[in-house]
Design an enzyme around this catalytic site. Structure first.
Site, PDB file in Angstrom:
ATOM      1  N   ARG A 112      -2.491  -9.517  -0.801  1.00 22.72           N
ATOM      2  CA  ARG A 112      -2.469 -11.278  -0.891  1.00 22.72           C
ATOM      3  C   ARG A 112      -3.630 -11.973  -0.357  1.00 22.72           C
ATOM      4  O   ARG A 112      -3.945 -13.008  -0.849  1.00 22.72           O
ATOM      5  CB  ARG A 112      -1.094 -11.898  -0.147  1.00 22.72           C
ATOM      6  CG  ARG A 112       0.017 -11.130  -0.996  1.00 22.72           C
ATOM      7  CD  ARG A 112       1.411 -11.608  -0.490  1.00 22.72           C
ATOM      8  NE  ARG A 112       2.848 -10.929  -1.148  1.00 22.72           N
ATOM      9  CZ  ARG A 112       3.066 -11.575  -2.380  1.00 22.72           C
ATOM     10  NH1 ARG A 112       2.918 -12.855  -2.532  1.00 22.72           N
ATOM     11  NH2 ARG A 112       4.223 -10.796  -2.866  1.00 22.72           N
ATOM     12  N   SER A 139      -4.577  -7.025   3.373  1.00 17.55           N
ATOM     13  CA  SER A 139      -3.142  -7.214   2.313  1.00 17.55           C
ATOM     14  C   SER A 139      -3.582  -7.678   1.050  1.00 17.55           C
ATOM     15  O   SER A 139      -4.643  -8.196   1.034  1.00 17.55           O
ATOM     16  CB  SER A 139      -2.149  -8.556   2.811  1.00 17.55           C
ATOM     17  OG  SER A 139      -1.516  -8.732   1.841  1.00 17.55           O
ATOM     18  N   GLY A 177      -0.085  -0.815  -5.619  1.00 19.65           N
ATOM     19  CA  GLY A 177      -1.303  -1.332  -6.358  1.00 19.65           C
ATOM     20  C   GLY A 177      -2.249  -2.224  -5.295  1.00 19.65           C
ATOM     21  O   GLY A 177      -1.746  -2.670  -4.553  1.00 19.65           O
ATOM     22  N   ASN A 178      -3.340  -2.422  -6.289  1.00 23.28           N
ATOM     23  CA  ASN A 178      -4.452  -3.297  -5.647  1.00 23.28           C
ATOM     24  C   ASN A 178      -4.545  -2.816  -4.279  1.00 23.28           C
ATOM     25  O   ASN A 178      -4.592  -3.636  -3.369  1.00 23.28           O
ATOM     26  CB  ASN A 178      -3.678  -4.761  -5.583  1.00 23.28           C
ATOM     27  CG  ASN A 178      -5.016  -5.736  -5.541  1.00 23.28           C
ATOM     28  OD1 ASN A 178      -4.908  -6.833  -4.748  1.00 23.28           O
ATOM     29  ND2 ASN A 178      -5.911  -5.804  -6.275  1.00 23.28           N
ATOM     30  N   HIS A 227      -4.175   0.628   2.594  1.00 22.33           N
ATOM     31  CA  HIS A 227      -3.460   1.507   2.052  1.00 22.33           C
ATOM     32  C   HIS A 227      -4.133   3.054   2.128  1.00 22.33           C
ATOM     33  O   HIS A 227      -3.483   4.080   2.045  1.00 22.33           O
ATOM     34  CB  HIS A 227      -3.392   1.374   0.467  1.00 22.33           C
ATOM     35  CG  HIS A 227      -2.836   0.209  -0.221  1.00 22.33           C
ATOM     36  ND1 HIS A 227      -3.418  -0.762  -0.453  1.00 22.33           N
ATOM     37  CD2 HIS A 227      -1.486  -0.129  -0.104  1.00 22.33           C
ATOM     38  CE1 HIS A 227      -2.295  -1.769  -0.740  1.00 22.33           C
ATOM     39  NE2 HIS A 227      -1.492  -1.416  -0.659  1.00 22.33           N
TER      40      HIS A 227
END
Ligand code: PAF
Length: 284
Positions: free
Chosen positions: A189, A187, A31-32, A37
């Site tokens: 992150r 990312s 997710g996120n 993606h």
């Protein structure tokens, strides 16, 4: 796009697609979702007729409970991103759905050699958690092909080896890393970075490219290159975890006769642990 939360509902939807003769492509995620993606979803569309994504923040692959707790959960935004890219089905299981007998009682998959060192050294148990959940997801979705980003180079190598060793009948497709304008690999992150850190983070890409340029001159002083890379990153405010040159397939430390190489970096910047890599083909 339909969202299903149970294995039974997932199997029903995928079986219907397969019965209609569709090739099933699978994009597993935590997710996120971001553009990195979405290009996996786009690639799945190019190669398959029915695209399934999953969102599951897998506790088994987190060796730090705080890291698991703060991992961003953004379901409705993620669903919208997937709808915008015409994803057909989202599998969004709970921890109980994935690990009904509890995480400690779950059979585990461990992939030797490629899981060791690099991120495997600083995140003990991480790749066992990844290979376990990915093999479960493959058995649940039964895709014809699965799509992974090349940013997580070691993860992709682990999944390729697992798939081969366990004779899993699907294609593993690696997709080129999606980057910000300054070269920073996309990312989830990156959300932990401040605006200043985000622009600073482009130095990882610059340092990787300096090593690639040095390798292309035919110089084999691998240790010197990576030491210099680490020193440069420290000067830029990073805390490097590793900066290494490895054989591109086995991930063993590179030797002077190797032609297929990968240069890999992991470094902390503020609260974010960033990873990146570049493949180098010295035969070209
Ligand atoms: O790369 C990720 O997002 C995860 O490691 C994966 C492959 C979805 C397994 O949880």
């Amino acid at each position: 796009m339909k969202t299903v939360e149970t294995l039974a509902a997932l199997r029903q939807a995928v079986s219907a697609a397969k019965a209609a003769g569709k090739r099933v492509g699978f994009v597993p995620t935590m997710g996120n979702l971001h553009e990195g993606h979405m290009i996996l979803v786009d690639q799945a569309h190019r190669e398959c007729d029915f695209v399934v994504a999953s969102i599951f923040v897998n506790p088994l692959q987190f060796n730090d409970i705080d890291d698991l707790g703060r991992y961003p959960r953004t379901l409705s935004d993620d669903q919208q991103h997937l709808i915008n890219r015409d994803c057909h089905l989202l599998f969004y299981p709970s921890v109980d759905e994935m690990y009904p007998d509890g995480q400690d009682n779950q059979s585990k998959v461990a992939v030797p050699v490629v899981s060791e060192g690099l991120c495997g050294a600083s995140r003990p148990g991480h790749f066992d958690g990844v290979s376990t959940v990915v093999s479960k997801l493959f058995n649940m979705v039964m895709p014809d092909a699965a799509f992974f980003g090349e940013k997580d180079y070691q993860q992709l190598a682990v999944i390729r080896k697992m798939t081969k060793d366990l004779n899993m009948a699907l294609d593993i497709v690696g997709v080129t890393t999606c980057r910000e304008a300054n070269g920073l690999a996309m990312s989830s992150r990156n959300n932990y970075l401040s605006a200043a850190e985000r622009s600073q983070a482009g130095h990882i890409w610059q340092e990787l490219n300096l090593v690639v340029d040095a390798l292309k001159t035919g110089n084999k002083n691998f240790f010197d290159f990576t030491q210099q890379g680490k020193i440069n990153l420290i000067k830029q405010g990073f805390e490097p975890d590793y900066f290494e040159i490895r054989h591109a397939h086995s991930l063993k430390p590179a030797t002077a006769s190797d032609q297929q190489l990968v240069v890999l970096v992991a470094a902390l910047l503020g609260k974010a642990r960033l990873i990146d890599n570049i493949r180098v083909d010295l035969s070209a």
